[in-house]
Design a protein around this motif. Structure first.
Motif, PDB file in Angstrom:
ATOM      1  N   LYS A  84       0.932  -1.120   0.102  1.00  0.00           N
ATOM      2  CA  LYS A  84      -0.201   0.169   0.056  1.00  0.00           C
ATOM      3  C   LYS A  84       0.914   1.274   0.193  1.00  0.00           C
ATOM      4  N   GLN A  85       1.884   1.022   0.639  1.00  0.00           N
ATOM      5  CA  GLN A  85       2.856   2.260   0.657  1.00  0.00           C
ATOM      6  C   GLN A  85       3.914   2.265  -0.843  1.00  0.00           C
ATOM      7  N   GLY A  86       3.722   1.233  -1.471  1.00  0.00           N
ATOM      8  CA  GLY A  86       4.101   1.491  -2.790  1.00  0.00           C
ATOM      9  C   GLY A  86       5.903   1.148  -2.748  1.00  0.00           C
ATOM     10  N   LYS A  87       5.939   0.257  -1.812  1.00  0.00           N
ATOM     11  CA  LYS A  87       7.562  -0.210  -1.639  1.00  0.00           C
ATOM     12  C   LYS A  87       7.782  -1.497  -2.492  1.00  0.00           C
ATOM     13  N   ASN A  88       9.009  -1.444  -2.753  1.00  0.00           N
ATOM     14  CA  ASN A  88       9.570  -2.643  -3.677  1.00  0.00           C
ATOM     15  C   ASN A  88       9.655  -4.003  -2.684  1.00  0.00           C
ATOM     16  N   ILE A  89       9.230  -5.018  -3.184  1.00  0.00           N
ATOM     17  CA  ILE A  89       9.220  -6.282  -2.472  1.00  0.00           C
ATOM     18  C   ILE A  89      10.586  -6.952  -3.111  1.00  0.00           C
ATOM     19  N   TYR A  90      11.381  -7.477  -2.441  1.00  0.00           N
ATOM     20  CA  TYR A  90      12.511  -8.258  -3.037  1.00  0.00           C
ATOM     21  C   TYR A  90      12.590  -9.809  -2.427  1.00  0.00           C
ATOM     22  N   ASP A  91      12.859 -10.660  -3.510  1.00  0.00           N
ATOM     23  CA  ASP A  91      12.831 -12.167  -3.330  1.00  0.00           C
ATOM     24  C   ASP A  91      14.169 -12.797  -3.479  1.00  0.00           C
ATOM     25  N   VAL A  92      14.748 -13.083  -2.739  1.00  0.00           N
ATOM     26  CA  VAL A  92      16.167 -13.821  -2.737  1.00  0.00           C
ATOM     27  C   VAL A  92      16.094 -15.214  -2.465  1.00  0.00           C
ATOM     28  N   VAL A  93      16.228 -16.192  -3.298  1.00  0.00           N
ATOM     29  CA  VAL A  93      16.041 -17.736  -3.291  1.00  0.00           C
ATOM     30  C   VAL A  93      17.504 -18.512  -3.350  1.00  0.00           C
ATOM     31  N   LEU A  94      17.761 -19.159  -2.355  1.00  0.00           N
ATOM     32  CA  LEU A  94      19.026 -20.032  -2.409  1.00  0.00           C
ATOM     33  C   LEU A  94      18.573 -21.385  -2.666  1.00  0.00           C
ATOM     34  N   THR A  95      19.063 -22.192  -3.478  1.00  0.00           N
ATOM     35  CA  THR A  95      18.605 -23.395  -3.991  1.00  0.00           C
ATOM     36  C   THR A  95      19.832 -24.451  -3.576  1.00  0.00           C
ATOM     37  N   ASN A  96      19.544 -25.534  -2.833  1.00  0.00           N
ATOM     38  CA  ASN A  96      20.705 -26.267  -2.181  1.00  0.00           C
ATOM     39  C   ASN A  96      20.727 -27.454  -3.197  1.00  0.00           C
ATOM     40  N   TYR A  97      22.088 -27.455  -3.551  1.00  0.00           N
ATOM     41  CA  TYR A  97      22.649 -28.499  -4.383  1.00  0.00           C
ATOM     42  C   TYR A  97      23.159 -29.897  -4.004  1.00  0.00           C
ATOM     43  N   ALA A  98      23.485 -29.896  -2.968  1.00  0.00           N
ATOM     44  CA  ALA A  98      24.356 -30.924  -2.424  1.00  0.00           C
ATOM     45  C   ALA A  98      23.824 -31.592  -1.045  1.00  0.00           C
ATOM     46  N   ASN A  99      23.988 -32.844  -0.825  1.00  0.00           N
ATOM     47  CA  ASN A  99      23.623 -33.498   0.263  1.00  0.00           C
ATOM     48  C   ASN A  99      24.769 -33.544   1.264  1.00  0.00           C
ATOM     49  N   ASP A 100      24.286 -33.381   2.619  1.00  0.00           N
ATOM     50  CA  ASP A 100      25.239 -33.078   3.638  1.00  0.00           C
ATOM     51  C   ASP A 100      25.313 -34.316   4.582  1.00  0.00           C
ATOM     52  N   GLU A 101      26.198 -34.462   5.221  1.00  0.00           N
ATOM     53  CA  GLU A 101      26.574 -35.702   6.270  1.00  0.00           C
ATOM     54  C   GLU A 101      25.213 -35.423   7.353  1.00  0.00           C
ATOM     55  N   ASP A 102      24.871 -36.511   7.544  1.00  0.00           N
ATOM     56  CA  ASP A 102      23.742 -36.602   8.718  1.00  0.00           C
ATOM     57  C   ASP A 102      24.492 -36.427   9.921  1.00  0.00           C
ATOM     58  N   ILE A 103      23.725 -35.469  10.803  1.00  0.00           N
ATOM     59  CA  ILE A 103      24.035 -35.460  12.311  1.00  0.00           C
ATOM     60  C   ILE A 103      23.550 -36.745  12.991  1.00  0.00           C
ATOM     61  N   ASN A 104      24.549 -37.222  13.629  1.00  0.00           N
ATOM     62  CA  ASN A 104      23.800 -38.034  14.684  1.00  0.00           C
ATOM     63  C   ASN A 104      23.141 -37.743  15.872  1.00  0.00           C
ATOM     64  N   LEU A 105      21.850 -37.843  15.903  1.00  0.00           N
ATOM     65  CA  LEU A 105      21.104 -37.315  17.095  1.00  0.00           C
ATOM     66  C   LEU A 105      21.284 -38.295  18.092  1.00  0.00           C
ATOM     67  N   ASN A 106      21.994 -39.328  17.980  1.00  0.00           N
ATOM     68  CA  ASN A 106      21.773 -40.305  19.082  1.00  0.00           C
ATOM     69  C   ASN A 106      23.199 -40.760  19.641  1.00  0.00           C
ATOM     70  N   HIS A 107      23.913 -39.803  19.839  1.00  0.00           N
ATOM     71  CA  HIS A 107      24.965 -40.010  20.537  1.00  0.00           C
ATOM     72  C   HIS A 107      24.935 -40.323  21.815  1.00  0.00           C
ATOM     73  N   ASP A 108      26.008 -41.172  22.490  1.00  0.00           N
ATOM     74  CA  ASP A 108      25.774 -41.616  23.833  1.00  0.00           C
ATOM     75  C   ASP A 108      26.434 -40.714  24.770  1.00  0.00           C
ATOM     76  N   PHE A 109      25.759 -39.999  25.376  1.00  0.00           N
ATOM     77  CA  PHE A 109      26.167 -38.987  26.477  1.00  0.00           C
ATOM     78  C   PHE A 109      26.358 -39.270  27.692  1.00  0.00           C
ATOM     79  N   SER A 110      26.061 -40.382  28.095  1.00  0.00           N
ATOM     80  CA  SER A 110      26.190 -41.290  29.496  1.00  0.00           C
ATOM     81  C   SER A 110      27.407 -41.088  30.115  1.00  0.00           C
ATOM     82  N   PHE A 111      27.817 -41.127  31.315  1.00  0.00           N
ATOM     83  CA  PHE A 111      29.026 -41.116  32.181  1.00  0.00           C
ATOM     84  C   PHE A 111      29.240 -42.250  32.910  1.00  0.00           C
TER      85      PHE A 111
END
Ligand SMILES: C[S@@+](CC[C@H](N)C(=O)[O-])C[C@H]1O[C@@H](n2cnc3c(N)ncnc32)[C@H](O)[C@@H]1O
Length: 394
Positions: free
Chosen positions: A280-307
């Motif tokens: 309504k104020q006549g401002k420009n709207i900008y879009d910047v889209v980044l597309t991912n190309y690569a698979n990444d290493e999985d993080i292991n969410l199950n590491h044993d953190f016991s003592f």
């Protein structure tokens, strides 16, 4: 920050319970041979299945109780309720407080509102995930969720009334594929497995022209976004701020790889409340889209953190070195200790990576040593730090 100032009293008998709050234990700061140390107390409580700590400090001749700033309890209405229960059970003579409910209460049992611990411990879906950061009134998020019923949406927002408003719509419309989290989006991504997300929407983020360090976009955020995005997944920024647009394109064009598309005044199927205002104020709207190309290493969410469980507590406390131990890509800083009884101690420490240090407590007794409020995230720095902490506790 909610708190209560009250006349000094006998503090608290534990275990005990008031309404929905269970008080598990009381711990007193260890004085590390400093007889002049003014004692500070930690109270462990459980509420709505979540454990956390309150801090009691001397304030002038009185006590002040507030939520411990490491063991976050959200939303703030829960903190207020817990503090009020604490005041009731200790028969505190209240001198001042700011714990009255202000009507911004989120029902913590709401099915589609999740605590951050849920994403660390329980979140699991076979569906593709879309994330919206700072969903505000929720217009865009709800539109997307209705249009894509097979996608699991996660909405991140830190403004309580906006979360309430969005969840009301979810209830009215019977939407089943949105989970909302009240959490800082800059820290959230690391709870999501790699290569699982189709889209991340960041629409009209606060530009923070005067405090750029508070912006969502940073090199760390972009790297985490790329890690969670699947191949062809997209990180979408939409903004009316030319400065923010320039800042983000600068960050994105410095990446070693990636496809970036830029649009000006592109029409979307749904116009958010903010966009409506800027258009309504006549401002420009900008879009910047980044597309991912690569698979990444999985993080292991199950590491044993016991003592390992054998520790000579007395010897450990007497020899505890409270200086930070800095290694090449992680550090460990044993900061403080709070004594629950002769055989049980709460250890306060900070550790992990330099750009995202983690502060936690470890509960140590003869039969059990564990991270209070659950294990750290299994980042490589945290795993290395944990190995070192194990050695220090031996
Ligand atoms: C300008 S509003 C835009 C809201 C909505 N996207 C729209 O287009 O109408 C920005 C929103 O981002 C939220 N926000 C700001 N910083 C955030 C953060 N670090 N994590 C999650 N949400 C954040 C704010 O609470 C606010 O609701």
């Amino acid at each position: 920050m909610p708190h209560i100032i009250y006349k000094k009293n006998n503090i608290l008998e534990t275990p005990s319970q008031c309404e929905d709050t269970v008080f598990d234990f009381l711990a007193k700061s260890y004085n590390f041979n400093n007889e002049n140390r003014i004692p500070e107390y930690k109270v462990a409580l459980k509420r709505d299945g979540v454990e956390c700590l309150l801090t009691i400090k001397s304030k002038d001749d009185n006590f002040m109780v507030k939520a411990d700033n490491i063991t976050r309890l959200t939303p703030v209405s829960l903190v207020k309720d817990a503090l009020n229960d604490f005041a009731t059970i200790t028969k505190a003579e209240i001198l001042s407080s700011n714990t009255a409910s202000n009507g911004e209460k989120i029902d913590p049992k709401k099915e589609y509102l999740k605590d951050i611990n849920y994403f660390v411990n329980d979140f699991n879906t076979d569906k593709e995930i879309y994330i919206e950061i700072g969903f505000g009134s929720g217009r865009h998020l709800i539109h997307q969720a209705e249009k894509n019923p097979d996608i699991q949406f996660i909405g991140l927002e830190i403004h309580t009334p906006s979360i309430e408003q969005m969840l009301k719509q979810v209830e009215i419309k019977g939407i089943k594929n949105i989970l909302a989290v009240s959490y800082d989006a800059r820290l959230f991504m690391e709870f999501i497995n790699s290569n699982r997300v189709g889209k991340i929407f960041v629409h009209f983020p606060v530009p923070w022209d005067k405090k750029p360090h508070r912006r969502i976009y940073s090199n760390e955020f972009i790297n985490e976004a790329l890690r969670v995005l699947k191949i062809d997944g997209k990180l979408e920024l939409r903004t009316d701020s030319r400065k923010y647009f320039d800042y983000c394109t600068d960050l994105l064009t410095n990446l070693p790889t990636g496809k970036i598309t830029i649009d000006i005044n592109k029409d979307l199927e749904v116009i958010s409340k903010y966009e409506d205002r800027w258009r309504k104020q006549g401002k420009n709207i900008y879009d910047v889209v980044l597309t991912n190309y690569a698979n990444d290493e999985d993080i292991n969410l199950n590491h044993d953190f016991s003592f390992d469980k054998n520790i000579n507590l007395d010897k450990f406390l007497k020899n505890m070195d409270r200086k930070a131990e800095v290694n090449e890509d992680y550090f460990v800083h044993l900061e403080d200790a709070y004594v629950i009884n002769e055989k049980t101690v709460l250890l306060k420490l900070t550790f992990g990576s330099f750009n995202k240090p983690l502060s936690k407590y470890i509960l140590i007794n003869e039969t059990e040593i564990r991270y209070f409020q659950g294990n750290p995230l299994p980042t490589s720095a945290n795993i290395k730090a944990h190995t070192r902490i194990q050695e220090l506790l031996k």
